[in-house]
Design a protein around this motif. Structure first.
Motif, PDB file in Angstrom:
ATOM      1  N   ILE A 167       3.222  -1.880   9.594  1.00 37.17           N
ATOM      2  CA  ILE A 167       3.340  -2.749   8.427  1.00 37.17           C
ATOM      3  C   ILE A 167       2.635  -4.093   8.594  1.00 37.17           C
ATOM      4  O   ILE A 167       2.214  -4.705   7.617  1.00 37.17           O
ATOM      5  CB  ILE A 167       4.846  -2.970   8.069  1.00 37.17           C
ATOM      6  CG1 ILE A 167       4.973  -3.628   6.689  1.00 37.17           C
ATOM      7  CG2 ILE A 167       5.553  -3.782   9.145  1.00 37.17           C
ATOM      8  CD1 ILE A 167       4.401  -2.846   5.556  1.00 37.17           C
ATOM      9  N   ASN A 168       2.492  -4.584   9.811  1.00 34.56           N
ATOM     10  CA  ASN A 168       1.858  -5.887   9.999  1.00 34.56           C
ATOM     11  C   ASN A 168       0.343  -5.802  10.158  1.00 34.56           C
ATOM     12  O   ASN A 168      -0.321  -6.803  10.416  1.00 34.56           O
ATOM     13  CB  ASN A 168       2.468  -6.608  11.209  1.00 34.56           C
ATOM     14  CG  ASN A 168       3.913  -7.004  10.948  1.00 34.56           C
ATOM     15  OD1 ASN A 168       4.302  -7.234   9.814  1.00 34.56           O
ATOM     16  ND2 ASN A 168       4.703  -7.064  11.995  1.00 34.56           N
ATOM     17  N   GLN A 170      -3.481  -3.718   8.680  1.00 34.85           N
ATOM     18  CA  GLN A 170      -4.164  -3.411   7.429  1.00 34.85           C
ATOM     19  C   GLN A 170      -3.883  -1.953   7.079  1.00 34.85           C
ATOM     20  O   GLN A 170      -4.280  -1.045   7.804  1.00 34.85           O
ATOM     21  CB  GLN A 170      -5.669  -3.638   7.577  1.00 34.85           C
ATOM     22  CG  GLN A 170      -6.048  -5.054   7.970  1.00 34.85           C
ATOM     23  CD  GLN A 170      -5.629  -6.059   6.920  1.00 34.85           C
ATOM     24  OE1 GLN A 170      -5.821  -5.848   5.716  1.00 34.85           O
ATOM     25  NE2 GLN A 170      -5.071  -7.184   7.364  1.00 34.85           N
ATOM     26  N   THR A 204       3.339  -4.003  -0.160  1.00 33.48           N
ATOM     27  CA  THR A 204       3.460  -5.444  -0.394  1.00 33.48           C
ATOM     28  C   THR A 204       4.896  -5.909  -0.244  1.00 33.48           C
ATOM     29  O   THR A 204       5.186  -6.923   0.396  1.00 33.48           O
ATOM     30  CB  THR A 204       2.943  -5.814  -1.797  1.00 33.48           C
ATOM     31  OG1 THR A 204       1.565  -5.463  -1.897  1.00 33.48           O
ATOM     32  CG2 THR A 204       3.098  -7.317  -2.054  1.00 33.48           C
ATOM     33  N   LYS A 206       7.274  -4.517   1.495  1.00 38.98           N
ATOM     34  CA  LYS A 206       7.651  -4.437   2.903  1.00 38.98           C
ATOM     35  C   LYS A 206       7.109  -5.639   3.680  1.00 38.98           C
ATOM     36  O   LYS A 206       7.810  -6.243   4.499  1.00 38.98           O
ATOM     37  CB  LYS A 206       7.114  -3.143   3.525  1.00 38.98           C
ATOM     38  CG  LYS A 206       7.727  -1.866   2.990  1.00 38.98           C
ATOM     39  CD  LYS A 206       9.146  -1.647   3.486  1.00 38.98           C
ATOM     40  CE  LYS A 206       9.195  -1.207   4.910  1.00 38.98           C
ATOM     41  NZ  LYS A 206      10.574  -0.842   5.342  1.00 38.98           N
ATOM     42  N   LYS A 207       5.880  -6.005   3.413  1.00 40.84           N
ATOM     43  CA  LYS A 207       5.276  -7.154   4.094  1.00 40.84           C
ATOM     44  C   LYS A 207       5.991  -8.462   3.720  1.00 40.84           C
ATOM     45  O   LYS A 207       6.270  -9.300   4.579  1.00 40.84           O
ATOM     46  CB  LYS A 207       3.786  -7.260   3.735  1.00 40.84           C
ATOM     47  CG  LYS A 207       2.894  -6.226   4.426  1.00 40.84           C
ATOM     48  CD  LYS A 207       1.446  -6.413   4.029  1.00 40.84           C
ATOM     49  CE  LYS A 207       0.520  -5.447   4.751  1.00 40.84           C
ATOM     50  NZ  LYS A 207       0.421  -5.723   6.193  1.00 40.84           N
ATOM     51  N   ASN A 210       9.336  -8.870   5.443  1.00 46.35           N
ATOM     52  CA  ASN A 210       9.150  -9.384   6.799  1.00 46.35           C
ATOM     53  C   ASN A 210       8.818 -10.862   6.786  1.00 46.35           C
ATOM     54  O   ASN A 210       9.283 -11.631   7.635  1.00 46.35           O
ATOM     55  CB  ASN A 210       8.031  -8.620   7.503  1.00 46.35           C
ATOM     56  CG  ASN A 210       8.444  -7.221   7.909  1.00 46.35           C
ATOM     57  OD1 ASN A 210       9.609  -6.856   7.781  1.00 46.35           O
ATOM     58  ND2 ASN A 210       7.508  -6.426   8.398  1.00 46.35           N
ATOM     59  N   VAL A 229       2.076 -11.033   9.093  1.00 48.64           N
ATOM     60  CA  VAL A 229       2.460  -9.887   8.264  1.00 48.64           C
ATOM     61  C   VAL A 229       1.242  -9.131   7.719  1.00 48.64           C
ATOM     62  O   VAL A 229       1.390  -8.195   6.932  1.00 48.64           O
ATOM     63  CB  VAL A 229       3.388 -10.301   7.091  1.00 48.64           C
ATOM     64  CG1 VAL A 229       4.687 -10.863   7.623  1.00 48.64           C
ATOM     65  CG2 VAL A 229       2.705 -11.283   6.146  1.00 48.64           C
ATOM     66  N   GLY A 230       0.037  -9.553   8.176  1.00 46.41           N
ATOM     67  CA  GLY A 230      -1.142  -8.752   7.871  1.00 46.41           C
ATOM     68  C   GLY A 230      -2.029  -9.217   6.744  1.00 46.41           C
ATOM     69  O   GLY A 230      -2.816  -8.429   6.216  1.00 46.41           O
ATOM     70  N   TYR A 231      -1.928 -10.502   6.359  1.00 45.00           N
ATOM     71  CA  TYR A 231      -2.821 -11.020   5.324  1.00 45.00           C
ATOM     72  C   TYR A 231      -3.849 -11.943   5.962  1.00 45.00           C
ATOM     73  O   TYR A 231      -3.516 -12.775   6.805  1.00 45.00           O
ATOM     74  CB  TYR A 231      -2.029 -11.759   4.246  1.00 45.00           C
ATOM     75  CG  TYR A 231      -1.165 -10.822   3.420  1.00 45.00           C
ATOM     76  CD1 TYR A 231      -1.750  -9.850   2.618  1.00 45.00           C
ATOM     77  CD2 TYR A 231       0.218 -10.892   3.465  1.00 45.00           C
ATOM     78  CE1 TYR A 231      -0.968  -8.972   1.877  1.00 45.00           C
ATOM     79  CE2 TYR A 231       1.011 -10.020   2.720  1.00 45.00           C
ATOM     80  CZ  TYR A 231       0.409  -9.065   1.928  1.00 45.00           C
ATOM     81  OH  TYR A 231       1.184  -8.184   1.219  1.00 45.00           O
TER      82      TYR A 231
END
Length: 261
Positions: A167-168, A170, A204, A206-207, A210, A229-231
């Motif tokens: 989830i964290n 891409q 989105t 889920k991110k 977190n 969180v992956g952005y």
């Protein structure tokens, strides 16, 4: 970001008030901020300026009784855990106290042991309420509905597990579809059918779930939270957060932290 818990003692008898305060200061050993007030109105002013986790108040006081104080606190959205102390044991007082959410009712004179036991029990209630409040602020109700419904389809369960593990990072629909050996278009339609959320919305949410946890439990900057969180950019993260939560990450952190944790 753990905050020191606050205890407020209210009693118009100075000797009693100071005795209770001293006992709790020794017992607390610096773990709590302990304030005292000589009457309900003074206590109300203290509560207007700071959040109080535990209120220990006498019932019978001049100007404003302990029960009137509790009713006034509700009007300013302060509902601390409450211990009532009193020289009176009349049933109507205890009954009304229970209606107002009082957790314990102690009759004077109060031994140090009885007082500290009651406060320990009350603090357990405070912690329990805070955990519940934290979960309510962080958990996305749409995700709860997805996880509690029977998603029957094994590929979707596998996809959700894969998303959780990554989830964290891409995550693309094509990559997840490939992982569960489905055509991307079919996987997209099946995912929406089984979860009532599009793939993109699910990821989105889920991110952001977190992210909310990080905002409330760490001192990371908004940009650092976004990255974790992956952005790739804080600006995009802020836009998404506002779209889904109705507020910015910084305002969410400020508002939620001022009421809990």
């Amino acid at each position: 970001m753990v905050k020191t818990k606050t205890i407020l003692i209210v009693d118009d008898e100075e000797r009693t008030r100071q005795g209770l305060k001293k006992t709790l200061e020794i017992w607390g050993d610096g773990r709590y901020e302990i304030y005292s007030g000589s009457n309900g109105r003074e206590a109300l002013e203290i509560c207007r300026k700071r959040r109080v986790d535990l209120l220990i108040t006498d019932i019978q006081m001049p100007e404003m009784s302990g029960l009137q104080l509790l009713e006034a606190l509700r009007e300013i959205s302060q509902e601390p855990v409450v211990i009532i102390i009193s020289s009176y044991s009349e049933f109507e007082y205890a009954q009304r106290a229970i209606e107002l959410g009082v957790k314990n009712y102690l009759l004077k004179p109060i031994s140090k042991k009885r007082l500290t036991e009651a406060v320990e029990q009350a603090m357990e209630v405070v912690q329990s309420q805070e955990r519940a409040g934290f979960i309510d602020k962080v958990v996305d109700k749409s995700l709860i509905e997805v996880n509690t419904e029977d998603t029957a389809s094994t590929p979707i369960k596998e996809a959700m597990a894969y998303i959780q593990e990554n989830i964290n990072g891409q995550l693309s629909l094509r990559d997840v579809a490939s992982h569960v050996h489905l055509n991307p278009s079919y996987f997209s339609a099946l995912f929406k059918e089984r979860t009532n959320l599009t793939f993109s919305e699910y990821v989105t949410r889920k991110k952001l779930q977190n992210a909310k946890k990080m905002l409330l439990t760490t001192n990371l900057s908004i940009e650092e939270v976004a990255e974790k969180v992956g952005y790739q950019t804080g600006k995009y993260f802020i836009k998404l957060f506002k779209d889904y939560e109705g507020t910015t990450p910084s305002k969410f952190r400020k508002t939620a932290s001022s009421h809990s944790i």
